[in-house]
Design an enzyme around this catalytic site. Structure first.
Site, short mmCIF file in Angstrom:
data_model
loop_
_atom_site.label_atom_id
_atom_site.label_comp_id
_atom_site.label_asym_id
_atom_site.label_seq_id
_atom_site.Cartn_x
_atom_site.Cartn_y
_atom_site.Cartn_z
CG HIS A 252 -1.98 1.04 1.15
ND1 HIS A 252 -1.73 2.34 1.50
CD2 HIS A 252 -3.27 1.00 0.73
CE1 HIS A 252 -2.83 3.06 1.31
NE2 HIS A 252 -3.79 2.26 0.84
CD GLU B 299 -2.54 5.18 3.78
OE1 GLU B 299 -2.87 4.27 4.57
OE2 GLU B 299 -3.38 5.88 3.19
N GLY C 276 -7.54 9.15 -0.30
CA GLY C 276 -7.94 9.94 0.86
C GLY C 276 -8.04 11.43 0.59
C1 PEP Z 1 -6.75 3.32 0.09
O1 PEP Z 1 -6.10 3.79 1.00
O2 PEP Z 1 -6.49 2.19 -0.32
C2 PEP Z 1 -7.80 4.13 -0.50
C3 PEP Z 1 -8.17 3.86 -1.71
O3 PEP Z 1 -8.31 5.15 0.28
P1 PEP Z 1 -9.53 6.14 -0.10
O4 PEP Z 1 -10.64 5.31 -0.67
O5 PEP Z 1 -9.90 6.82 1.18
O6 PEP Z 1 -8.99 7.10 -1.13
#
Ligand code: PEP
Length: 251
Positions: free
Chosen positions: A95, A97, A173
């Protein structure tokens, strides 16, 4: 025909009682369909309870990360066998993050993907470009490099258990969604690359999810694109009604 696969990444949200409430809300609102596979990925501490609550449904369980090691002196880490022992079938790996905040490299992600596949877990392998990379026109190069490095050494047979999630970092996000056409273009690039690296058959089978501010009101249009086979959902999966609406949009 590829199924739509809708996965919810809860990130670091919900304690155990919040998890129980959210899962019962999802169960009460989604409509099971043979065309859609739903997966929830709660924090580690809620996985065992989630597995209990999901019994008798067709919703599967995933984790948000996993160690590349089997076990031992790795403080704070979670292994494949621990995840399997509480009923996990999937694991999100790479991911953005994890890549940006915890400095996970393509090489480490590749090791984790191998470990997951060797031990019977199905990776949801995330890739995606930053805003700067998109604006300088290198999106396809960045994403292709991530696919090649992440899947290095993965056999065509093992690839059948891999889901790729294309998640442009600038859309995660932020409330900014890639347009359906922007997302479709990158998905097509990824599918073509899988064709070159493996075979036409592998390219036609692989599930490629889109992630980045997917919500009930944009899910249907995104999921209608030829090469978009599902969604990895962050913010909108924390409300039972909105996550269920996205699952239902996949029918
Ligand atoms: C994610 O973090 O995998 C994601 C897609 O977050 P969001 O839907 O909040 O953009």
């Amino acid at each position: 025909m590829r199924k739509k696969v809708i996965a919810g990444n809860w990130k670091m949200n919900n304690d155990l009682s919040g998890a129980v409430e959210l899962i019962s809300g999802i169960k009460g609102n989604y409509e099971p369909s043979e065309n859609v596979k739903a997966i929830i990925c709660p924090p580690f501490i809620s996985l065992e309870t989630a597995a209990e609550l999901l019994k008798g449904t067709d919703i599967s369980l995933g984790a948000q990360n996993m160690s590349e090691e089997d076990g031992g002196a790795f403080t704070g880490e979670i292994s494949h066998s621990m995840l399997k022992s509480v009923g996990c079938e999937y694991v999100i790996l790479g991911h953005s993050e994890r890549r940006t905040i915890y400095n996970e490299s393509d090489e480490l992600i590749n090791k984790k993907i191998h470990k997951a596949l060797e031990t019977g877990l199905k990776p949801i392998f995330c890739i995606g470009e930053s805003l700067e990379q998109r604006e300088s026109g290198v999106t396809n190069d960045v994403v292709s490099e991530q696919v090649k490095k992440g899947l290095d050494g993965v056999s065509e047979e093992a690839l059948e258990n891999v889901i790729i999630a294309y998640e442009p970092i600038w859309a995660i996000g932020t409330g900014k969604t890639a347009s359906p056409q922007q997302a479709q273009d990158v998905h097509e690039t990824i599918r073509n690359l899988i064709g070159e690296l493996y075979s036409d058959s592998a390219a036609s089978k692989i599930i490629i999810q889109y992630g980045g501010s997917v919500k009930p009101d944009n899910a249907l249009e995104l999921l209608s694109q030829k090469d978009i086979d599902g969604a990895l959902v962050g913010g909108a999966c924390l409300k039972a009604e909105s996550f269920a609406a996205i699952i239902n949009a996949g029918k």
